[in-house]
Design a protein around this motif. Structure first.
Motif, mmCIF file in Angstrom:
data_model
loop_
_atom_site.group_PDB
_atom_site.id
_atom_site.type_symbol
_atom_site.label_atom_id
_atom_site.label_comp_id
_atom_site.label_asym_id
_atom_site.label_seq_id
_atom_site.Cartn_x
_atom_site.Cartn_y
_atom_site.Cartn_z
ATOM 1 N N UNK A 121 0.849 -1.192 0.000
ATOM 2 C CA UNK A 121 0.000 0.000 0.000
ATOM 3 C C UNK A 121 0.890 1.250 0.000
ATOM 4 N N UNK A 147 -3.440 -5.088 -0.573
ATOM 5 C CA UNK A 147 -4.255 -3.918 -0.253
ATOM 6 C C UNK A 147 -4.311 -3.640 1.239
ATOM 7 N N UNK A 154 -6.024 -9.502 5.423
ATOM 8 C CA UNK A 154 -6.425 -9.950 4.086
ATOM 9 C C UNK A 154 -5.916 -11.373 3.906
ATOM 10 N N UNK A 164 -7.726 -6.831 -2.487
ATOM 11 C CA UNK A 164 -8.823 -6.735 -1.520
ATOM 12 C C UNK A 164 -10.066 -6.089 -2.120
ATOM 13 N N UNK A 165 -9.895 -5.328 -3.187
ATOM 14 C CA UNK A 165 -11.034 -4.654 -3.824
ATOM 15 C C UNK A 165 -11.458 -5.336 -5.122
ATOM 16 N N UNK A 204 -4.805 6.225 0.209
ATOM 17 C CA UNK A 204 -4.040 4.982 0.075
ATOM 18 C C UNK A 204 -4.824 3.830 -0.544
ATOM 19 N N UNK A 205 -6.141 3.860 -0.506
ATOM 20 C CA UNK A 205 -6.950 2.787 -1.082
ATOM 21 C C UNK A 205 -6.744 1.449 -0.395
ATOM 22 N N UNK A 206 -6.092 1.467 0.732
ATOM 23 C CA UNK A 206 -5.832 0.201 1.412
ATOM 24 C C UNK A 206 -6.922 -0.127 2.398
ATOM 25 N N UNK A 207 -6.817 -1.256 3.030
ATOM 26 C CA UNK A 207 -7.716 -1.521 4.143
ATOM 27 C C UNK A 207 -6.896 -1.978 5.329
ATOM 28 N N UNK A 208 -7.351 -1.625 6.496
ATOM 29 C CA UNK A 208 -6.600 -1.887 7.703
ATOM 30 C C UNK A 208 -7.456 -2.656 8.695
#
Lengths: 282, 287
Positions: A161, A204, A224, A252-253, B274-278
């Motif tokens: 990321x 992600x 994830x 993830x998306x 960031x388009x990430x996931x946490x």
């Protein structure tokens, strides 16, 4: 089993995956094998690699997999592995640069108790650079000429990321991934019009692999899961992704569709940065 | 304000033999700072020391020939600086191998990534991305102990980081940019700061070979680095951490706030979502 594979999306593809002994690399290797790909799997750990080779053989037959114990940061070892794979299968179509040294090399809990940058052993820092960015360059530089010969190919770099690239406590992990991200854009530009593409694929967010040690205390089911990589890895390795070059894809998306799951590589959203006088517009 | 507001400060500057590093050395010396000049070649260093002393006075400059990727020599350079000047306050990581090692003309003649010499690609990567980390590793304990200090890393424009034909130059600078943001976070509360300073475009140094055919007058002149580097090293910049500054946009005629707004930005690419996931328990942190 072999019958199922013959109907797969990747029956004519030879794919090389580094860091295939476990984690995301193993998961992607198994997913691609199930689609009929022939696989050259690379890792430093011979035992784990053999294990994965057996799993792949069970899916596609023993002819479809070659395990190669190699260190991507050792140019001799890395180039030998690429040439061996290409000779063995008679071609090389796809390279996944997945091997990397992660945060656990720095500290048991890089997230909860991040060490300061000046407390790092310089040797660990350079070792991460060697494996995470120098390795992918050597692998790609050696593999791409085989792809160019056929006018089709893929280089897929696993980075991280964008904001993990400057997360403290992980040594050269983030910076090395920033370098690989930028380098993927360079690769994509160099490959324009060749039929070979270069893209980034990331989970992600933190994934349920050994890169996130148990000591972090993060619930494993909130991470994830490696199987999120399967669908985008198959798509990227197949003809379906023709024309996509210099992009980053977020596993993830993936279910939300290509638009949601993709972005340009690196940080071009920030616009033109370098101030260029009229004589040097590029 | 005296003419020599940096009197009493000592700076270690890598790549000080030529180009931006030398110009910054002269600029800081003219404001009273003592300079430990680090570079590879002794004769280049000797000439630079003479110019820096001409700007700052006899004895203000010390040549320390060092390869910034050599662990033992990096530590020895720190020790030598402390021995000569009694300590130091500032580290400027300017040493770098530029695009000119890959091509004489990165506009018209751009070697492909699979055509470049692997040893050169690796050497540039380590000098530019690892050297600054090594220097900062050996320098920072001294700065933190003193409770005041500066680390200034010279990277490049964000879009030059992925310019083709320059081998590992751009990627290595992306790594240093990210690492500067890490450094700045690790240094919060220590009195030491880490920031990036860039010319803002191709500069009139050997990194832009004559073969490019560029009008040298249109390039960013090395002297443009002096006002912002002097300011970053002054007490007025005590609260500036984790920023990047573009020398060619630095305008001393503006107020402090206007100057910072015009020439400054956060390090790296923090402006991009960031388009990430946490995991949920990380959501509350800054991470």
């Amino acid at each position: 089993m072999a019958e199922m594979a013959s109907n797969g999306k990747l029956t004519d593809k030879v794919v090389m995956i580094t860091g295939a002994g476990r984690g995301l690399g193993r998961e992607m290797a198994l997913a691609l094998a199930a689609e009929g790909a022939q696989l050259a799997i690379v890792d430093m750990d011979g035992e784990e690699l053999q294990q994965v080779a057996h799993e792949i053989a069970a899916i596609g037959g023993s002819e479809c997999v070659v395990p190669l114990g190699a260190d991507v940061s050792d140019p001799d070892s890395a180039t030998t592995a690429v040439h061996y794979a290409a000779n063995n299968f008679g071609r090389l179509d796809v390279l996944f640069n997945n091997a990397a040294i992660g945060p656990p090399a720095i500290a048991e809990d890089s997230f909860g108790k991040p060490p300061k940058f000046w407390e790092l052993n310089p040797h660990t820092f350079i070792r991460m650079i060697d494996v995470n960015i120098a390795g992918p360059q050597v692998m790609a530089a050696t593999a791409v000429p085989y792809m160019l010969k056929n006018g089709w190919g893929r280089v897929i770099n696993i980075t991280t990321a964008l904001d993990a690239m400057y997360a403290p406590g992980m040594g050269a992990y983030g910076p090395s991934k920033a370098a690989l991200e930028a380098h993927t854009v360079v690769m994509a530009k160099d490959l324009e019009g060749t039929g070979v593409t270069a893209n980034v694929l990331i989970p992600g967010g933190p994934a349920n692999t050994r890169m996130i040690p148990e000591a972090t205390g993060i619930p494993r089911d909130e991470l994830i899961q490696p199987d999120a990589m399967r669908a985008p890895a198959i798509w990227l390795a197949s003809n379906e992704s023709d024309g996509h070059n210099g992009e980053r894809f977020i596993a993830a998306h993936w279910d939300k569709g290509l638009e949601e799951a993709s972005a340009p590589c690196a940080w071009p959203q920030l616009g033109q940065q370098a101030i260029l006088p009229s004589s040097i517009r590029r | 304000m005296t003419d020599r507001p940096l009197e009493g400060r000592t700076a270690i500057i890598t790549g000080a033999g030529r180009g931006l590093g030398k110009s910054m050395s002269e600029g800081l010396a003219a404001q009273g700072a003592r300079i430990a000049l680090i570079d590879l070649e002794e004769d280049v260093l000797a000439a630079a020391v003479a110019d820096v002393e001409a700007a700052g006075g006899q004895g203000c400059a010390l040549a320390i020939p060092t390869d910034v990727t050599d662990t033992d020599r990096a530590q020895a350079a720190i020790d030598r600086t402390i021995e000569a000047f009694g300590g130091f306050d500032i580290l400027i990581n300017d040493a770098a191998m530029g695009p000119q090692f890959f091509t004489d003309n990165f506009v018209a003649d751009t070697p492909k990534f699979w055509e470049v010499d692997p040893d050169l690609w690796y050497r540039v990567l380590t000098v530019n991305a690892y050297g600054p980390q090594l220097m900062a590793t050996v320098a920072t304990p001294h700065l933190v102990e003193r409770g005041w200090g500066r680390i200034i890393n010279v990277t490049t424009s964000l879009d030059t980081m992925y310019l083709k034909g320059c081998g590992s130059y751009g990627p290595s600078k992306a790594a240093l940019e990210a690492n500067t943001r890490i450094m700045s976070q690790d240094l919060v509360g220590t009195g030491v700061t880490a920031n990036v300073l860039i010319p803002g475009g191709p500069a009139n140094t050997r990194m832009i070979p004559e073969a490019t055919g560029f009008d040298r007058d249109e390039l960013v002149q090395p002297e443009a680095m002096r006002p912002p580097v002097c300011w970053l090293c002054s007490a007025d910049a005590d609260d500036i951490n984790g920023m990047r500054f573009i020398a060619s946009l630095w305008d001393e005629d503006l107020s402090r706030d206007e100057r910072i707004a015009m020439a400054g930005a956060p390090t790296a690419w923090a402006q991009i979502e960031a388009l990430g996931q946490r995991p949920r328990d990380w959501a509350q942190t800054d991470r």
